[in-house]
Design an enzyme around this catalytic site. Structure first.
Site, short mmCIF file in Angstrom:
data_model
loop_
_atom_site.label_atom_id
_atom_site.label_comp_id
_atom_site.label_asym_id
_atom_site.label_seq_id
_atom_site.Cartn_x
_atom_site.Cartn_y
_atom_site.Cartn_z
N ASP A 1 0.80 -1.28 0.20
CA ASP A 1 -0.30 0.11 0.22
C ASP A 1 0.63 1.57 -0.15
O ASP A 1 0.50 2.06 0.51
CB ASP A 1 -0.75 -0.34 1.16
CG ASP A 1 -1.85 0.67 1.10
OD1 ASP A 1 -2.88 1.36 0.21
OD2 ASP A 1 -2.13 1.46 1.84
N HIS B 1 29.31 4.30 -12.19
CA HIS B 1 27.37 3.97 -11.20
C HIS B 1 27.41 3.32 -10.01
O HIS B 1 26.30 2.94 -9.71
CB HIS B 1 27.11 3.91 -12.59
CG HIS B 1 27.02 4.73 -13.31
ND1 HIS B 1 26.81 4.21 -15.06
CD2 HIS B 1 27.42 5.61 -13.48
CE1 HIS B 1 26.44 5.55 -15.82
NE2 HIS B 1 27.25 6.23 -14.93
N ASP C 1 29.68 11.57 -5.19
CA ASP C 1 28.87 12.04 -6.56
C ASP C 1 27.75 11.82 -5.55
O ASP C 1 26.86 11.28 -6.04
CB ASP C 1 29.02 11.38 -7.57
CG ASP C 1 28.60 11.78 -9.17
OD1 ASP C 1 27.21 13.41 -8.92
OD2 ASP C 1 29.06 11.70 -10.63
N ASP D 1 24.48 18.32 -9.41
CA ASP D 1 25.45 17.65 -9.70
C ASP D 1 26.84 18.09 -9.24
O ASP D 1 27.56 17.97 -10.16
CB ASP D 1 25.06 16.83 -10.74
CG ASP D 1 26.14 16.04 -11.14
OD1 ASP D 1 26.08 14.93 -10.52
OD2 ASP D 1 25.33 15.97 -12.59
N HIS E 1 34.89 8.00 -19.51
CA HIS E 1 33.16 8.77 -20.17
C HIS E 1 33.65 10.09 -20.22
O HIS E 1 34.83 10.46 -20.58
CB HIS E 1 32.67 8.72 -18.74
CG HIS E 1 33.42 8.97 -17.83
ND1 HIS E 1 33.77 10.50 -17.56
CD2 HIS E 1 33.97 8.76 -16.22
CE1 HIS E 1 34.25 11.58 -17.02
NE2 HIS E 1 34.31 9.92 -15.87
N HIS F 1 27.59 16.99 -19.50
CA HIS F 1 26.66 16.78 -19.76
C HIS F 1 25.57 17.58 -19.70
O HIS F 1 25.73 18.84 -19.10
CB HIS F 1 25.57 14.77 -19.52
CG HIS F 1 25.59 15.51 -17.85
ND1 HIS F 1 24.65 16.01 -16.93
CD2 HIS F 1 26.18 14.32 -17.30
CE1 HIS F 1 24.69 15.51 -16.02
NE2 HIS F 1 26.23 15.21 -15.75
N HIS G 1 21.02 14.54 -16.45
CA HIS G 1 21.39 14.06 -17.91
C HIS G 1 20.31 15.48 -18.45
O HIS G 1 19.33 14.29 -18.49
CB HIS G 1 21.55 12.91 -18.54
CG HIS G 1 22.98 12.46 -17.66
ND1 HIS G 1 24.15 12.23 -18.09
CD2 HIS G 1 23.25 11.90 -16.47
CE1 HIS G 1 25.07 11.96 -17.60
NE2 HIS G 1 24.12 11.53 -16.41
N GLU H 1 33.41 17.81 -15.64
CA GLU H 1 33.91 16.39 -14.31
C GLU H 1 34.62 15.34 -14.87
O GLU H 1 34.30 13.61 -15.38
CB GLU H 1 32.49 14.96 -14.08
CG GLU H 1 31.64 14.99 -15.59
CD GLU H 1 30.73 13.94 -14.99
OE1 GLU H 1 30.56 12.56 -14.38
OE2 GLU H 1 29.83 14.56 -15.56
N TYR I 1 40.41 6.58 -13.35
CA TYR I 1 40.07 5.10 -12.72
C TYR I 1 41.08 3.93 -13.12
O TYR I 1 41.50 3.35 -14.65
CB TYR I 1 38.46 4.54 -13.35
CG TYR I 1 37.69 5.92 -13.35
CD1 TYR I 1 37.15 6.66 -11.92
CD2 TYR I 1 38.28 7.12 -14.59
CE1 TYR I 1 36.29 7.22 -12.26
CE2 TYR I 1 36.75 7.74 -14.63
CZ TYR I 1 36.02 7.92 -13.15
OH TYR I 1 35.10 9.77 -13.53
N ARG J 1 37.77 11.49 -9.28
CA ARG J 1 36.76 13.08 -10.49
C ARG J 1 36.51 13.62 -10.19
O ARG J 1 36.27 13.53 -8.91
CB ARG J 1 35.50 11.34 -10.90
CG ARG J 1 34.37 12.41 -11.49
CD ARG J 1 33.44 11.87 -12.26
NE ARG J 1 32.00 11.51 -11.40
CZ ARG J 1 32.08 9.73 -11.12
NH1 ARG J 1 32.92 9.11 -11.95
NH2 ARG J 1 31.46 9.10 -10.26
N GLU K 1 33.64 17.35 -10.52
CA GLU K 1 32.81 17.68 -11.17
C GLU K 1 32.07 19.03 -10.64
O GLU K 1 32.58 19.40 -8.66
CB GLU K 1 31.63 16.16 -11.06
CG GLU K 1 30.21 16.81 -12.39
CD GLU K 1 29.44 15.88 -12.05
OE1 GLU K 1 28.33 15.71 -13.39
OE2 GLU K 1 29.73 15.01 -11.35
#
Length: 451
Positions: free
Chosen positions: A41, A247, A264, A275, A358, A362, A369, A396, A400, A417, A419
């Site tokens: 519910d 991710h 991130d 972001d 990557h 973006h 995004h 960003e 790695y 990273r 960003e």
């Protein structure tokens, strides 16, 4: 999220801009997102459709917007269909506007109960030359549109005609949303500030031995404490080798003493996303290999930011970061000059993708995004589109390093990273997330003050 007043005027102006681009007399239809059951519910927390909110500012489910473009002396109209006022349901689920209050508060020309949508659409579409809607955006709306057109065509013997053409509504809205107005820029700055403060809080709270989810809790606390309605996406809190998983979001590992923590995360404030990614040492001090790679990524971001100015192609941002990163990979022995050749050869062969796989950013806005084309599809060669003042994006770069033959072991399991969120201005760019520290000395000083 506040309704009425200046905000209602902002959304009304967007509707006017959209109908001005439509064929005279044409009709546009856009529905909001459905509610989704989580289990038993319980529903998932409701979040409106971004396109719908962009044009209405209205956040209730079961809502549809219909726009009718001006034709001759007949002005354009904005019609809302929404849930009826229902005091009994409000006891269980909370306040709902109802058509009349929604019309007044949000500046619509007309408003009706959602249950009347099918019956009224036949009249709204009668003799309209064209229909604009989100083709393929939702099976339910597709089916309804087919039913409405069938109902209008059934009246052909009375002299009524159905729209002869259909257009993809979202293509127009994507271009509108790509350029942020002052209202949007202010909301994005607020989202960036709150997100930056959350990263600051996480850095101060981090200790070796904590679980990643404990750090995530610090982020979520700061988001909500400052009025953000949601995280803009599932936060990534990645320690040690987890930082090499782009991710990763399990956030359930214990942080070890000599590791980096990559976060991130960003909040959503009044429909707009922050972001940010920051990477920092769990114990407050970068090791020599960590610092070397971190400063390389920071230099790459600085080069990418310098490429942001109106008239430059969007691709120049990524190109600038890749050049710095690839040269650094050569210098640090991550790439072999004898095998990869010159810097230009290595870039052309995408040799850097072993450690940087990557893009450098973006579009950013109502969606993390965000919408908008990255290439100029009006030209045959489809080149990268030129940056314009008002565009918002992330920058960003990262690196790695997974264990591999020929890769210096001192860099293994290091993922970094950095960003930031950026608004393109008339003479360059404005960083919206500067409240989150990123210099080596700045981070170390901050963290050592809390030890």
């Amino acid at each position: 999220m506040m309704a009425g007043g200046a905000c209602a005027a902002v959304h009304a102006s967007r509707r006017a801009r959209l109908t001005a681009q439509m064929q005279p007399g044409a009709v546009a239809v856009l529905s909001t997102a459905p509610e989704v059951i989580r289990n038993g519910d319980s529903d998932y927390p409701y979040r409106h459709d971004s396109y719908f909110y962009y044009l209405t500012g209205f956040t209730e489910p079961e809502s549809v917007l219909v726009l009718v473009a001006a034709l001759g002396e007949r002005p354009a109209r904005a019609v809302l269909f929404c849930r009826e006022k229902n005091i009994e349901r409000e006891i269980w689920d909370g306040f709902r506007y109802g058509p009349e209050a929604a019309r007044s508060a949000f500046g619509f020309d007309e408003a009706y109960p959602i249950g009347e949508l099918d019956a009224r659409m036949a009249d709204l579409l009668a003799d309209a030359p064209a229909l604009y809607y989100a083709l393929g955006h939702g099976a339910s709306l597709d089916a309804q549109v087919s039913g409405w057109l069938k109902a209008v065509r059934a009246r052909a013997r009375t002299g009524v005609s159905a729209p002869s053409t259909t257009h993809h509504l979202l293509a127009l809205l994507d271009e509108m949303r790509l350029l942020k107005d002052e209202h949007e820029a202010a909301l994005m700055a607020r989202a960036g500030l709150i997100s930056g403060q959350a990263h600051l809080r996480a850095m101060r709270a981090t200790r070796p031995g904590m679980f990643e989810y404990e750090i995530e809790a610090e982020l979520l606390h700061e988001f909500r404490r400052n009025g953000a309605q949601f995280p803009a996406y599932t936060p990534i809190v990645a320690s040690g080798p987890n930082a090499c998983v782009l991710h990763y979001n399990a956030n359930n590992r214990r942080v070890l003493d000599d590791e980096l923590v990559l976060i991130d995360a960003g909040c959503e404030f009044d429909g707009y996303a922050g972001d940010i990614t920051r990477t920092y040492p769990a114990n407050g001090t970068f090791s020599a290999p960590q610092r070397t790679l971190y400063e390389l990524v920071l230099r790459a971001q600085e080069a990418a930011l310098a490429a942001i100015k109106p008239g430059n192609p969007y691709s120049a941002i990524h190109d600038a970061a890749v050049r710095v990163l690839t040269e650094g990979m050569f210098d640090l022995g991550l790439l072999d000059r004898q095998k990869a050749g010159s810097l230009d050869d290595a870039i052309a062969a995408r040799a850097y993708t072993q450690f940087y796989m990557h893009g450098t950013g973006h579009w950013l806005g109502m969606d993390v995004h965000d919408v908008g084309a990255y290439r100029d599809v009006s030209l045959a060669e489809k080149p990268s589109r030129s940056l314009l003042a008002g565009m918002a994006l992330t920058v960003e770069p990262g690196i790695y390093v997974r264990p591999a033959e020929g890769v210096p072991e001192r860099f293994w399991h290091i993922g970094i990273r950095i960003e930031d969120d950026v608004l393109v201005t008339h003479d360059g760019c404005r960083i919206l997330t500067a409240s989150a520290p990123k210099g080596v000395a700045e981070i170390e000083t901050l963290m050592q003050e809390t030890r």
